[in-house]
Scaffold this motif. Structure first.
Motif, PDB file in Angstrom:
ATOM      1  N   THR A  33       0.849  -1.197   0.000  1.00  0.00           N
ATOM      2  CA  THR A  33       0.000   0.000   0.000  1.00  0.00           C
ATOM      3  C   THR A  33       0.878   1.239   0.000  1.00  0.00           C
ATOM      4  OG1 THR A  33      -1.657  -1.173   1.299  1.00  0.00           O
ATOM      5  CG2 THR A  33      -1.834   1.244   1.222  1.00  0.00           C
ATOM      6  N   PRO A  34       0.648   2.210  -0.897  1.00  0.00           N
ATOM      7  CA  PRO A  34       1.472   3.436  -0.911  1.00  0.00           C
ATOM      8  C   PRO A  34       1.394   4.181   0.422  1.00  0.00           C
ATOM      9  CG  PRO A  34       0.139   3.267  -2.902  1.00  0.00           C
ATOM     10  CD  PRO A  34      -0.358   2.202  -1.975  1.00  0.00           C
ATOM     11  N   GLN A  35       2.505   4.718   0.873  1.00  0.00           N
ATOM     12  CA  GLN A  35       2.591   5.436   2.138  1.00  0.00           C
ATOM     13  C   GLN A  35       3.090   6.853   1.888  1.00  0.00           C
ATOM     14  OE1 GLN A  35       1.621   3.906   5.021  1.00  0.00           O
ATOM     15  NE2 GLN A  35       1.200   2.028   3.831  1.00  0.00           N
ATOM     16  N   PHE A  36       2.380   7.834   2.496  1.00  0.00           N
ATOM     17  CA  PHE A  36       2.838   9.219   2.374  1.00  0.00           C
ATOM     18  C   PHE A  36       2.459   9.977   3.644  1.00  0.00           C
ATOM     19  CE2 PHE A  36      -1.407   8.964   0.699  1.00  0.00           C
ATOM     20  CZ  PHE A  36      -2.053  10.079   1.194  1.00  0.00           C
ATOM     21  N   THR A  37       3.142  11.090   3.859  1.00  0.00           N
ATOM     22  CA  THR A  37       2.913  11.915   5.044  1.00  0.00           C
ATOM     23  C   THR A  37       1.726  12.844   4.799  1.00  0.00           C
ATOM     24  OG1 THR A  37       5.299  11.869   5.466  1.00  0.00           O
ATOM     25  CG2 THR A  37       4.015  13.503   6.664  1.00  0.00           C
ATOM     26  N   VAL A  38       0.818  12.897   5.753  1.00  0.00           N
ATOM     27  CA  VAL A  38      -0.403  13.705   5.572  1.00  0.00           C
ATOM     28  C   VAL A  38      -0.136  15.196   5.757  1.00  0.00           C
ATOM     29  CG1 VAL A  38      -1.958  11.831   6.227  1.00  0.00           C
ATOM     30  CG2 VAL A  38      -1.011  13.317   8.008  1.00  0.00           C
ATOM     31  N   LEU A  39       0.951  15.548   6.391  1.00  0.00           N
ATOM     32  CA  LEU A  39       1.265  16.963   6.603  1.00  0.00           C
ATOM     33  C   LEU A  39       1.613  17.633   5.281  1.00  0.00           C
ATOM     34  CD1 LEU A  39       3.473  16.622   9.821  1.00  0.00           C
ATOM     35  CD2 LEU A  39       1.074  17.303   9.691  1.00  0.00           C
ATOM     36  N   PRO A  40       1.326  18.936   5.141  1.00  0.00           N
ATOM     37  CA  PRO A  40       1.626  19.631   3.882  1.00  0.00           C
ATOM     38  C   PRO A  40       3.125  19.661   3.627  1.00  0.00           C
ATOM     39  CG  PRO A  40       0.954  21.199   5.582  1.00  0.00           C
ATOM     40  CD  PRO A  40       0.655  19.837   6.118  1.00  0.00           C
ATOM     41  N   PRO A  41       3.563  19.347   2.396  1.00  0.00           N
ATOM     42  CA  PRO A  41       5.002  19.322   2.077  1.00  0.00           C
ATOM     43  C   PRO A  41       5.543  20.742   1.924  1.00  0.00           C
ATOM     44  CG  PRO A  41       3.728  18.875   0.112  1.00  0.00           C
ATOM     45  CD  PRO A  41       2.731  18.956   1.234  1.00  0.00           C
ATOM     46  N   PRO A  42       6.843  20.915   2.070  1.00  0.00           N
ATOM     47  CA  PRO A  42       7.437  22.253   1.955  1.00  0.00           C
ATOM     48  C   PRO A  42       7.540  22.750   0.514  1.00  0.00           C
ATOM     49  CG  PRO A  42       9.132  20.630   2.401  1.00  0.00           C
ATOM     50  CD  PRO A  42       7.826  19.907   2.499  1.00  0.00           C
ATOM     51  N   ALA A  43       7.581  21.837  -0.468  1.00  0.00           N
ATOM     52  CA  ALA A  43       7.802  22.232  -1.867  1.00  0.00           C
ATOM     53  C   ALA A  43       6.638  21.770  -2.745  1.00  0.00           C
ATOM     54  CB  ALA A  43       9.113  21.648  -2.389  1.00  0.00           C
ATOM     55  N   LYS A  44       6.357  22.562  -3.763  1.00  0.00           N
ATOM     56  CA  LYS A  44       5.342  22.188  -4.757  1.00  0.00           C
ATOM     57  C   LYS A  44       5.978  21.462  -5.935  1.00  0.00           C
ATOM     58  CE  LYS A  44       2.202  25.110  -5.975  1.00  0.00           C
ATOM     59  NZ  LYS A  44       1.535  26.360  -6.447  1.00  0.00           N
ATOM     60  N   ARG A  45       7.241  21.716  -6.171  1.00  0.00           N
ATOM     61  CA  ARG A  45       7.930  21.144  -7.329  1.00  0.00           C
ATOM     62  C   ARG A  45       9.387  20.843  -6.970  1.00  0.00           C
ATOM     63  NH1 ARG A  45       7.701  26.572  -7.496  1.00  0.00           N
ATOM     64  NH2 ARG A  45       5.451  26.421  -7.837  1.00  0.00           N
ATOM     65  N   LEU A  46       9.951  19.913  -7.706  1.00  0.00           N
ATOM     66  CA  LEU A  46      11.323  19.504  -7.451  1.00  0.00           C
ATOM     67  C   LEU A  46      12.091  19.475  -8.771  1.00  0.00           C
ATOM     68  CD1 LEU A  46      13.139  17.598  -5.133  1.00  0.00           C
ATOM     69  CD2 LEU A  46      12.851  16.079  -7.078  1.00  0.00           C
ATOM     70  N   VAL A  47      13.314  19.982  -8.755  1.00  0.00           N
ATOM     71  CA  VAL A  47      14.193  19.949  -9.931  1.00  0.00           C
ATOM     72  C   VAL A  47      15.384  19.061  -9.593  1.00  0.00           C
ATOM     73  CG1 VAL A  47      15.512  21.283 -11.594  1.00  0.00           C
ATOM     74  CG2 VAL A  47      13.501  22.303 -10.504  1.00  0.00           C
ATOM     75  N   LEU A  48      15.531  17.976 -10.363  1.00  0.00           N
ATOM     76  CA  LEU A  48      16.612  17.030 -10.132  1.00  0.00           C
ATOM     77  C   LEU A  48      17.639  17.149 -11.256  1.00  0.00           C
ATOM     78  CD1 LEU A  48      17.960  14.548  -8.777  1.00  0.00           C
ATOM     79  CD2 LEU A  48      16.390  13.101 -10.095  1.00  0.00           C
ATOM     80  N   PHE A  49      18.861  17.563 -10.893  1.00  0.00           N
ATOM     81  CA  PHE A  49      19.976  17.586 -11.844  1.00  0.00           C
ATOM     82  C   PHE A  49      20.857  16.360 -11.574  1.00  0.00           C
ATOM     83  CE2 PHE A  49      19.004  22.044 -10.839  1.00  0.00           C
ATOM     84  CZ  PHE A  49      18.829  22.609 -12.100  1.00  0.00           C
ATOM     85  N   VAL A  50      21.092  15.543 -12.590  1.00  0.00           N
ATOM     86  CA  VAL A  50      22.021  14.410 -12.457  1.00  0.00           C
ATOM     87  C   VAL A  50      23.139  14.594 -13.474  1.00  0.00           C
ATOM     88  CG1 VAL A  50      22.342  11.924 -12.598  1.00  0.00           C
ATOM     89  CG2 VAL A  50      20.235  12.839 -11.623  1.00  0.00           C
ATOM     90  N   ALA A  51      24.325  14.930 -12.969  1.00  0.00           N
ATOM     91  CA  ALA A  51      25.501  15.087 -13.828  1.00  0.00           C
ATOM     92  C   ALA A  51      26.170  13.721 -13.953  1.00  0.00           C
ATOM     93  CB  ALA A  51      26.461  16.120 -13.238  1.00  0.00           C
ATOM     94  N   ASP A  52      25.870  13.030 -15.014  1.00  0.00           N
ATOM     95  CA  ASP A  52      26.337  11.657 -15.219  1.00  0.00           C
ATOM     96  C   ASP A  52      27.861  11.587 -15.205  1.00  0.00           C
ATOM     97  OD1 ASP A  52      26.784   9.007 -16.397  1.00  0.00           O
ATOM     98  OD2 ASP A  52      24.658   9.095 -16.901  1.00  0.00           O
ATOM     99  N   GLY A  53      28.406  10.667 -14.374  1.00  0.00           N
ATOM    100  CA  GLY A  53      29.852  10.443 -14.352  1.00  0.00           C
ATOM    101  C   GLY A  53      30.657  11.472 -13.589  1.00  0.00           C
ATOM    102  N   LEU A  54      30.003  12.305 -12.752  1.00  0.00           N
ATOM    103  CA  LEU A  54      30.706  13.355 -12.018  1.00  0.00           C
ATOM    104  C   LEU A  54      31.237  12.825 -10.693  1.00  0.00           C
ATOM    105  CD1 LEU A  54      31.565  16.301 -11.597  1.00  0.00           C
ATOM    106  CD2 LEU A  54      29.265  16.759 -10.705  1.00  0.00           C
ATOM    107  N   ARG A  55      32.528  12.903 -10.510  1.00  0.00           N
ATOM    108  CA  ARG A  55      33.164  12.524  -9.247  1.00  0.00           C
ATOM    109  C   ARG A  55      32.963  13.618  -8.214  1.00  0.00           C
ATOM    110  NH1 ARG A  55      38.976  10.055 -10.776  1.00  0.00           N
ATOM    111  NH2 ARG A  55      39.542  11.266  -8.956  1.00  0.00           N
TER     112      ARG A  55
END
Length: 931
Positions: A33-55
């Motif tokens: 069963t999916p689980q999530f927090t009922v409290l309002p989250p701090p962010a409306k949107r998320l930006v994920l940068f993945v720099a492939d192969g970066l040490r």
């Protein structure tokens, strides 16, 4: 005998497949069963940068002038957000790295092997749980998350795969393409009302996959200017995108940013194993819900990176790579990915204690759900009186812990609640591992019993059909008693019923029932066993103990060579001394000295660094010149021995010399073209593929006489090997082949023994596929040494210039003469052919040894089979399921390599038969003898 080899092939395929069923099964379960927090989250949107192969060190360290290569990211670390190191797991490849980041679990190796874009198993991910996800980047990464998503809310924008060119002028265009497309996307969103409303929804994810750094690392190494400049380009691009989001959303403070990498890269430009340069990746977070920088006076870490990076005064927060998925889910308020095993790093969150505690409790329940499903599945498939539950986490303990955690939250003891949830997660993860490996011991014992039985049967077959050791004591063979057959049938029925009651998978039937007929076949040969015991009783005990100790020591050296390459050096030094301890020295001094010389030369290679770490083009060119000198020496030798060659055969030698010259030129010109960033010249590519295509066909035009045919095979394969070389390994097949030629001569010198006809001249021996058993003799103790030499030389061919057990032993630069556009399977196939070339050379030499010593290939193959199976049984017991992931992966790969070697030799023997015995004619004209 043909039936035996067919059955042996099947048995070894079963043993080979068993390791995947025991160790490589998917850990995923479904039905939670999916689980999530009922409290309002701090962010409306998320930006994920993945720099492939970066040490991590490449991003965090300062350059020679004391300046950061990524000034914007460093400013974030010091003034806006939190930072640390994300610890990845093996294999450090793009697909499992992204799965860990976005889905929160560590993908099993079998899934990685099935492709980059396809999902062998369905898994949940952050993208699937989001309201909408937009992603830009590589066509090798994005599709697998779109295919795994339910509905139509994950949108991907990928460039053409042809852009992933390691020889391109500027690989940073892969990253600028992504940044430009994101800008274009928001320009469209301003005028498109439907898109505008979607991007302003809550629970939205934007994923930017940046492949330029990885591409430049492979092409130019992480220490190169191109790699470091690409980091600056990415930093500038991230800065622009952050400004774009602030402008578009009016700086509403509801955007969270994550900057990380899927894996690092070694100094020699590869990844896949567990070197710290591959497993330590950067993690920088800022924006909504992220804790601000925290100044500290000191920090305790095992490494010295903080001082090197001059970040010792800013709190460093390390995480495991899978922990990033629950962090992102918590920030935007979506359910945690169902299969995630990540632990929420609450230290990154800038929120109330209540939010942290509730989020941690959600995380614990989500992992506990997986534990319950796994336990229920295993309990349903096991007889009640045989089921042993995970004692550290009983049902009552689960309820008590959850009740206690909720009580702490009500009492506002948030730190205690978080700590309790972390303990519960730790137990649940141990329980998941317990049930995932529940049948491992049972299956392992079944396979081991089958292994021992099969090795015993192969040994008895050698004694029965290819040896006279027991013939003097052999009496009339009695048929086995019916009780033996009935007894094994009864055992098989009982095992099958036991498995059926437990509703086991069909593969369990194979692993558990296979030992029954194998051991029946062993006990049917009880007469041979009796004869063997009788013969051993008459054999001098001291001789028997000596032979046994030498055999065991040889096996142990082979096993240790998988862990320590220098053991091959020790073995080759012993080989060099061997002729001087026998009568060979008195009969063939020059041959013995040549053997010692080339054994010692070959012994140098296992002491060298792994291939790819220090490329040296001059050594490749030097190897090419040596091949040309060898070609001339072959022609002169054939002329001296008055071996007649027809016009076509001289043309073949000339063609091979021209091919060698072209190969050297292509390697040189390709290298310089890539240095100038002009890409791979088309003509070079044509010549390379033509050389590869003809390498197996050209030798068939040469005479089937032993020395000319072996020389032709070497010259043809060396042209291809030069094209696939980057350094000293180009010399390896040459030295190995010289030793193989001497081996053929030295084995011919050992023929002065009873039962073997007088030796022939090598110049007159023909490669023929002879199945006349009267041409062969019975085996003797010296043939065990010959078989051991073959296995040792095969292992040397495998590990002589690198450690195959580690994926990152190979440099992609090896294939740049053939292609530079990223194609994992084509590049992998080319590198596999590079590995196989020394194998082919050894097997061709061994074919010649069999002919010159009048040995049955079947008998010798059985000895090789027994040796390799004993090694495989070693590795089967050395397989680890605890400790570091590198240790686990290496132990499994050793077993897979040895099992592959056994199965592979059957097919390789067929290829060698074709290469050595077949003869093609260029035309139908009468032969004209020129020599």
């Amino acid at each position: 005998m043909l039936l035996f080899f067919a059955l042996g092939l099947i048995v070894h395929f079963v043993f080979f497949a068993s390791i995947f069923d025991i160790y490589f099964t998917s850990p995923l379960v479904h039905g939670m069963t999916p689980q999530f927090t009922v409290l309002p989250p701090p962010a409306k949107r998320l930006v994920l940068f993945v720099a492939d192969g970066l040490r991590s060190d490449a991003l965090y360290e300062l350059d020679e002038d004391g300046n950061s290569r990524a000034p914007f990211i460093r400013n974030v670390i010091m003034h806006e957000g939190s930072w640390g190191i994300s610890h990845t797991r093996v294999p450090t490849e793009s697909r499992p790295g992204h799965v860990a980041l976005i889905a929160g679990f560590y993908e099993d190796v079998s899934a990685v092997a099935k492709g980059w874009k396809e999902n062998p198993v369905e898994f949940d991910s952050l993208f699937n749980e989001s309201k909408y996800t937009w992603s830009w980047g590589s066509p090798d990464i994005l599709p697998m998350f779109a295919k795994g998503a339910s509905g139509d809310h994950v949108y991907t924008y990928s460039y053409d795969a042809q852009r992933e060119d390691f020889g391109a002028q500027d690989a940073t265009k892969l990253d600028t393409w992504v940044f430009d497309k994101v800008k274009d996307f928001f320009d469209v969103a301003r005028s498109n009302q439907s898109l505008f409303s979607k991007v302003n929804e809550e629970k939205v994810v934007f994923f930017l996959h940046l492949l330029g750094i990885d591409t430049n690392g492979h092409a130019h190494r992480p220490s190169s200017r191109e790699y470091k400049d690409n980091i600056k380009k990415v930093d500038d691009g991230v800065k622009e995108i952050v400004s774009l989001f602030k402008r578009f959303y009016g700086d509403d403070g509801k955007t969270a940013f994550i900057f990380t990498s899927d894996h690092g890269m070694t100094d020699w430009g590869s990844h896949g194993a567990g070197h710290p340069s591959e497993t330590l990746t950067p993690l920088v977070t800022w924006g909504a819900g992220i804790k601000a920088p925290q100044k500290v006076s000191s920090q305790q870490f095992d490494d010295e990176f903080l001082k090197e990076w001059r970040l010792e005064n800013w709190k460093r927060r390390d995480v495991n790579q899978a922990d990033i998925a629950p962090l992102m889910a918590s920030l935007i308020g979506v359910p945690f990915p169902l299969n995630s095993v990540g632990i929420l790093p609450v230290d990154y969150l800038n929120n109330t204690g209540l939010f942290k505690a509730e989020s941690m409790l959600t995380n614990a329940v989500q992992i506990l759900e997986q534990f319950k499903v796994k336990m229920t599945q295993k309990k349903a498939a096991t007889l009640p009186f045989l089921f042993t539950p995970f004692k550290l986490l009983s049902d009552s303990q689960q309820l008590d812990t959850l009740r206690k955690a909720r009580s702490y939250i009500k009492q506002e003891k948030f730190d205690e609640a978080v700590s309790l949830c972390e303990e519960l997660i730790d137990l649940a993860l141990k329980g998941l591992s317990y049930y995932h490996t529940y049948d491992r011991f049972f299956l392992g014992i079944s396979v081991a019993v089958g292994f021992v039985g099969w090795t015993s049967y192969a040994s008895l077959l050698i004694l029965k059909s290819h040896s006279d050791l027991t013939r003097s004591a052999r009496k009339e063979v009695k048929k086995p008693h019916h009780l033996l057959s009935y007894g094994f049938v009864a055992i098989g029925v009982l095992v099958a019923c036991f498995l059926m009651i437990q509703a086991c998978p069909w593969t369990y039937y194979v692993y558990c029932l296979l030992p029954v007929p194998i051991w029946y076949a062993v006990l049917r040969e009880y007469q041979v066993i009796q004869d063997l015991v009788s013969s051993l009783l008459t054999f001098p005990l001291s001789h028997f103990v000596t032979y046994l100790l030498v055999f065991v020591l040889g096996i142990e050296v082979l096993v240790l060579s998988f862990f320590y390459r220098y053991m091959l050096t020790a073995g080759l030094i012993v080989f060099a001394a061997w002729p001087f301890l026998t009568q060979l020295w008195t009969r063939a001094k020059i041959t013995c000295l040549s053997w010692a010389l080339f054994s010692l030369l070959l012994a140098v290679f296992p002491l060298m660094p792994v291939v790819g770490r220090k490329p040296d083009l001059s050594l490749v060119i030097g190897a090419g010149l040596l091949v040309l000198l060898l070609s001339l020496a072959i022609v002169i030798t054939l002329m001296k021995r008055k071996i007649t060659l027809v016009k076509e055969e001289l043309l073949v030698l000339l063609l091979q010399m021209v091919s060698t010259v072209l190969s050297v030129y292509v390697v040189y010109s390709t290298h310089h073209s890539l240095l100038k960033k002009e890409g791979l010249p088309f003509m070079n590519q044509i010549v390379s593929w033509a050389t590869l295509a003809s390498s197996l066909g050209v030798p068939l035009l040469s005479p089937t006489t032993l020395l000319p045919r072996l020389s032709s095979i070497l010259l043809s394969l060396m042209s291809t090997y030069l094209l696939l070389s980057t350094g000293y390994e180009a010399l390896f097949p040459l030295v190995l082949s010289c030793l193989m030629f001497v081996w053929i001569h030295i084995e011919q010198e050992t023929l002065q023994q009873p039962g073997v006809s007088s030796k022939q001249k090598l110049s007159s021996i023909q490669f023929t596929y002879n199945t006349d058993i009267t041409q062969f003799r019975l085996l003797n103790l010296d043939d065990i040494r010959r078989a051991f030499f073959l296995v040792f030389f095969l292992v040397t061919a495998f590990f002589g210039t690198g450690n195959i057990a580690s994926i990152n032993s190979f440099d992609l630069a090896s294939v740049y003469c053939f292609l530079t556009v990223f194609s994992p399977f084509m590049m992998g196939a080319l590198m596999m052919w590079k590995i196989l070339i020394p194998f082919v050379l050894v097997m061709c030499a061994f074919e010649a040894v069999q002919i010159t010593t009048q040995l049955s290939s079947k008998g010798l193959f059985l000895i090789v089979l027994v040796i390799s199976d004993i090694m495989a049984l070693h590795f089967f017991f050395l397989i680890k399921d605890s400790g570091s992931w590198l240790d686990i992966g290496t132990s499994i790969s050793h077993y897979v390599i040895v099992m592959s070697m056994t199965i592979f030799l059957v097919f390789l023997n067929g290829l060698v038969q074709l290469l050595t015995t077949k003869k093609l004619q260029l035309c139908g004209k009468p032969k004209r003898h020129l020599l």
